[in-house]
Scaffold this motif. Structure first.
Motif, PDB file in Angstrom:
ATOM      1  N   ASP A 168       0.812  -1.209   0.000  1.00  0.00           N
ATOM      2  CA  ASP A 168       0.000   0.000   0.000  1.00  0.00           C
ATOM      3  C   ASP A 168       0.846   1.260   0.000  1.00  0.00           C
ATOM      4  O   ASP A 168       0.321   2.363   0.049  1.00  0.00           O
ATOM      5  CB  ASP A 168      -0.944   0.003   1.210  1.00  0.00           C
ATOM      6  CG  ASP A 168      -0.236  -0.439   2.479  1.00  0.00           C
ATOM      7  OD1 ASP A 168       1.005  -0.393   2.495  1.00  0.00           O
ATOM      8  OD2 ASP A 168      -0.919  -0.816   3.430  1.00  0.00           O
ATOM      9  N   GLY A 169       2.174   1.139  -0.032  1.00  0.00           N
ATOM     10  CA  GLY A 169       3.034   2.308  -0.172  1.00  0.00           C
ATOM     11  C   GLY A 169       3.240   3.112   1.079  1.00  0.00           C
ATOM     12  O   GLY A 169       3.881   4.166   1.048  1.00  0.00           O
ATOM     13  N   GLU A 170       2.706   2.665   2.220  1.00  0.00           N
ATOM     14  CA  GLU A 170       2.894   3.411   3.444  1.00  0.00           C
ATOM     15  C   GLU A 170       4.228   3.048   4.071  1.00  0.00           C
ATOM     16  O   GLU A 170       4.683   1.925   3.923  1.00  0.00           O
ATOM     17  CB  GLU A 170       1.767   3.082   4.432  1.00  0.00           C
ATOM     18  CG  GLU A 170       0.376   3.277   3.875  1.00  0.00           C
ATOM     19  CD  GLU A 170      -0.008   4.726   3.679  1.00  0.00           C
ATOM     20  OE1 GLU A 170       0.847   5.594   3.923  1.00  0.00           O
ATOM     21  OE2 GLU A 170      -1.133   4.986   3.263  1.00  0.00           O
ATOM     22  N   PRO A 171       4.881   3.982   4.797  1.00  0.00           N
ATOM     23  CA  PRO A 171       4.463   5.364   5.062  1.00  0.00           C
ATOM     24  C   PRO A 171       5.021   6.378   4.049  1.00  0.00           C
ATOM     25  O   PRO A 171       4.758   7.565   4.174  1.00  0.00           O
ATOM     26  CB  PRO A 171       5.050   5.622   6.440  1.00  0.00           C
ATOM     27  CG  PRO A 171       6.315   4.828   6.440  1.00  0.00           C
ATOM     28  CD  PRO A 171       6.044   3.597   5.609  1.00  0.00           C
ATOM     29  N   LEU A 172       5.792   5.903   3.079  1.00  0.00           N
ATOM     30  CA  LEU A 172       6.444   6.831   2.158  1.00  0.00           C
ATOM     31  C   LEU A 172       5.417   7.628   1.364  1.00  0.00           C
ATOM     32  O   LEU A 172       5.619   8.823   1.102  1.00  0.00           O
ATOM     33  CB  LEU A 172       7.364   6.047   1.219  1.00  0.00           C
ATOM     34  CG  LEU A 172       8.449   6.843   0.492  1.00  0.00           C
ATOM     35  CD1 LEU A 172       9.318   7.582   1.465  1.00  0.00           C
ATOM     36  CD2 LEU A 172       9.267   5.922  -0.397  1.00  0.00           C
ATOM     37  N   THR A 173       4.324   6.998   0.976  1.00  0.00           N
ATOM     38  CA  THR A 173       3.290   7.712   0.226  1.00  0.00           C
ATOM     39  C   THR A 173       2.714   8.855   1.039  1.00  0.00           C
ATOM     40  O   THR A 173       2.512   9.970   0.537  1.00  0.00           O
ATOM     41  CB  THR A 173       2.172   6.740  -0.177  1.00  0.00           C
ATOM     42  OG1 THR A 173       2.720   5.694  -0.974  1.00  0.00           O
ATOM     43  CG2 THR A 173       1.083   7.454  -0.953  1.00  0.00           C
ATOM     44  N   VAL A 174       2.436   8.594   2.321  1.00  0.00           N
ATOM     45  CA  VAL A 174       1.905   9.642   3.186  1.00  0.00           C
ATOM     46  C   VAL A 174       2.919  10.763   3.350  1.00  0.00           C
ATOM     47  O   VAL A 174       2.555  11.954   3.360  1.00  0.00           O
ATOM     48  CB  VAL A 174       1.508   9.053   4.551  1.00  0.00           C
ATOM     49  CG1 VAL A 174       1.085  10.150   5.518  1.00  0.00           C
ATOM     50  CG2 VAL A 174       0.379   8.054   4.381  1.00  0.00           C
ATOM     51  N   LEU A 175       4.190  10.411   3.471  1.00  0.00           N
ATOM     52  CA  LEU A 175       5.223  11.445   3.602  1.00  0.00           C
ATOM     53  C   LEU A 175       5.248  12.348   2.376  1.00  0.00           C
ATOM     54  O   LEU A 175       5.379  13.577   2.504  1.00  0.00           O
ATOM     55  CB  LEU A 175       6.592  10.780   3.790  1.00  0.00           C
ATOM     56  CG  LEU A 175       6.932  10.323   5.206  1.00  0.00           C
ATOM     57  CD1 LEU A 175       8.200   9.488   5.205  1.00  0.00           C
ATOM     58  CD2 LEU A 175       7.098  11.525   6.126  1.00  0.00           C
ATOM     59  N   ARG A 176       5.128  11.769   1.202  1.00  0.00           N
ATOM     60  CA  ARG A 176       5.179  12.588  -0.015  1.00  0.00           C
ATOM     61  C   ARG A 176       3.972  13.531  -0.097  1.00  0.00           C
ATOM     62  O   ARG A 176       4.087  14.664  -0.543  1.00  0.00           O
ATOM     63  CB  ARG A 176       5.259  11.680  -1.238  1.00  0.00           C
ATOM     64  CG  ARG A 176       6.606  10.970  -1.365  1.00  0.00           C
ATOM     65  CD  ARG A 176       6.837  10.427  -2.762  1.00  0.00           C
ATOM     66  NE  ARG A 176       8.213   9.989  -2.929  1.00  0.00           N
ATOM     67  CZ  ARG A 176       8.617   8.723  -2.963  1.00  0.00           C
ATOM     68  NH1 ARG A 176       7.724   7.758  -2.854  1.00  0.00           N
ATOM     69  NH2 ARG A 176       9.891   8.419  -3.125  1.00  0.00           N
TER      70      ARG A 176
END
Length: 493
Positions: free
Chosen positions: A279-287
């Motif tokens: 699901d790409g977390e947590p890097l997606t949320v950081l971006r």
């Protein structure tokens, strides 16, 4: 404070590029070396001092001043940024006890789980913040998840998806029709599902986390051990200043108490390979947090996340937390399955045998239903054909032709015709007789098979009753094992 960058578009663009480059380096396992000492600061905006604090923390330096500035501008985003970025860098042990509470906020059944909350949830579940981080997430979930524990069947289906195939017990292997009867199939299906539930819980609770590691390995590899200092140990470390809301010493993250599943002072385990985070977390949320223009995906409810995490194929650490939260409802569902296996076998069942419904009882097949079935077989097996008038007519014509041929010697061809007609008529009568014999033999065979199958089904039901006792005992044992696993927690096994 203001978070508007429209007054400083150029500086805001450069700041976003700097933060994006830093996150890319962290996700790739690189360090902050080679980056400018300080990012461009935008007055009133939190990101620049937060990034500066992050680079200092990654280098093991003091970050009190930039942390204070960032927290003054936007405390919640600063805490969320630092918690997720340090998790990506494999240094989740650097966070202060209060940061998780500030970053996570409050869960509510009336609102979906935010992307930031889900990212912190996933990072903590995968060991980014050590045992204390898991305890913190568990307490947050426990505080509101009890109200989601409804409809036990939904939770049961999440852990053990429905198996469309019918489970046939050994006693009924020769009589699959009996195995499909609801009164006999439900206890067997319940026992099989309870076994699958126990095995799934064994799979989840047998997870062990790796511990240990060194600071250098964690700093150079985001998938390596995050370090040796625990969250609680960092509270008093001057090199890891108490950032936003540092006075929040009562935050659950810093508490040594917690569920037995993750109690103790073990250092944080290694964060899993980010590539495995589908699901790409947590890097997606950081971006998104630093200003990405990409649209965020839809948010889900707390119950939806828990049900998804329990399904086979989900990440094992997420499943461990979800199972811990859902333990009461899982135990309730297991108890209902045990009750289903303890149902006394019925006194009689109606089974289709050779297409006819026969009532079976422990003492034998019901005489009335068996007689009705036998009568139906006799009627169906003996078709009504009527009298063989054609054969009789051919025989009569043949006889007449022979008499005429004998009376008139010159009519020899007529004698031959008479013989042929008589032979054809006799052959038709012979064929009819053979069909009648075959019908009678078929009826006798069907009646014999009916009685044999009915008697065999009765003996199978006796064997089923003996299996039912053993099945109920096994289900009770499975429930005891399941209860022990739920109490022992995810690190058991």
């Amino acid at each position: 404070m203001s978070t508007d960058l429209t007054a400083h578009p150029h500086a805001g663009t450069e700041l976003h590029r700097y933060a994006e480059a830093l996150l890319t380096n962290l996700a790739a396992g690189a360090t902050s070396s080679g980056m400018p000492t300080k990012p461009i600061d935008v007055p009133g905006y939190w990101l620049a001092p937060a990034v500066e604090a992050l680079t200092l923390l990654l280098d093991g330096e003091e970050a009190l001043e930039p942390l204070a500035r960032a927290a003054q501008r936007d405390e919640q985003r600063t805490a969320l940024f630092l918690c997720l970025a340090l998790a990506v860098a494999g240094q989740g042990d650097q966070i202060h006890a209060s940061w998780l509470g500030i970053a996570f906020g409050e869960l509510s059944l009336d609102r979906p789980v935010t992307h930031g909350q889900r990212a912190l949830w996933l990072a903590a579940a995968r060991g980014a913040y050590g045992p204390a981080g898991k305890i913190f997430v568990l307490r947050k979930l426990d505080a509101v998840a009890s109200a989601t524990a409804s409809e036990p069947d939904r939770w049961l289906r999440a852990l053990t998806p429905d198996d469309p195939s019918t489970v046939v017990p050994p006693s009924l292997s020769d009589f699959p029709g009996l195995a499909e009867l609801p009164e006999l199939a439900e206890p067997v299906q319940a026992a099989a599902q309870l076994t699958r539930l126990r095995d799934r819980c064994v799979e989840i609770t047998s997870v062990r986390e790796n511990t240990g590691g060194n600071r250098e390995g964690a700093r150079g590899n985001p998938t390596g051990p995050p370090g040796e200092r625990t969250t609680a140990q960092n509270e008093g470390n001057p090199g890891n200043p108490a950032g936003p809301a540092a006075q929040n010493e009562g935050n659950p993250t810093g508490s040594p108490d917690g569920p037995a599943a993750w109690s103790g002072g073990n250092p944080p385990g290694p964060l899993d390979d980010p590539a495995a985070w589908s699901d790409g977390e947590p890097l997606t949320v950081l971006r998104h947090l630093i200003g990405s223009n990409e649209a965020e995906g839809p948010m889900s409810s707390l119950g939806g996340h828990l049900l998804s995490d329990l399904q086979p194929g989900s990440h094992r650490y997420q499943a461990a937390i979800a199972l811990h939260v859902a333990a009461p409802i899982v135990r309730t569902a297991a108890e209902s399955l045990v009750q289903a296996t303890q149902v006394t076998p019925p006194e009689s069942v109606v089974m289709p045998i050779l297409g006819h419904r026969v009532t079976l009882r422990p003492e034998g097949p019901d005489a009335e239903s068996l007689a009705a079935a036998e009568e139906r077989i006799s009627i169906d097996g003996t078709p009504v054909r009527g009298r063989p008038w054609l054969a009789y007519a051919l025989l009569a014509l043949g006889a007449v032709a022979l008499v005429i041929a004998l009376a008139i010697p010159v009519a020899l061809p007529l004698a031959a015709l008479g013989l042929i007609l008589a032979a054809v008529g006799g052959h038709r009568l012979w064929r009819r007789r053979k069909r009648e014999q075959a019908d009678a033999e078929y009826v006798v065979a069907q009646l014999s098979e009916l009685r044999e199958m009915a008697q065999g089904a009765v003996w199978a039901l006796h064997e089923y009753a003996r299996e039912a006792e053993a099945r109920a005992q096994t289900a009770t044992s499975d429930l005891a094992e399941l209860t022990r696993l739920l109490r022992r927690g995810p690190r058991a096994g």
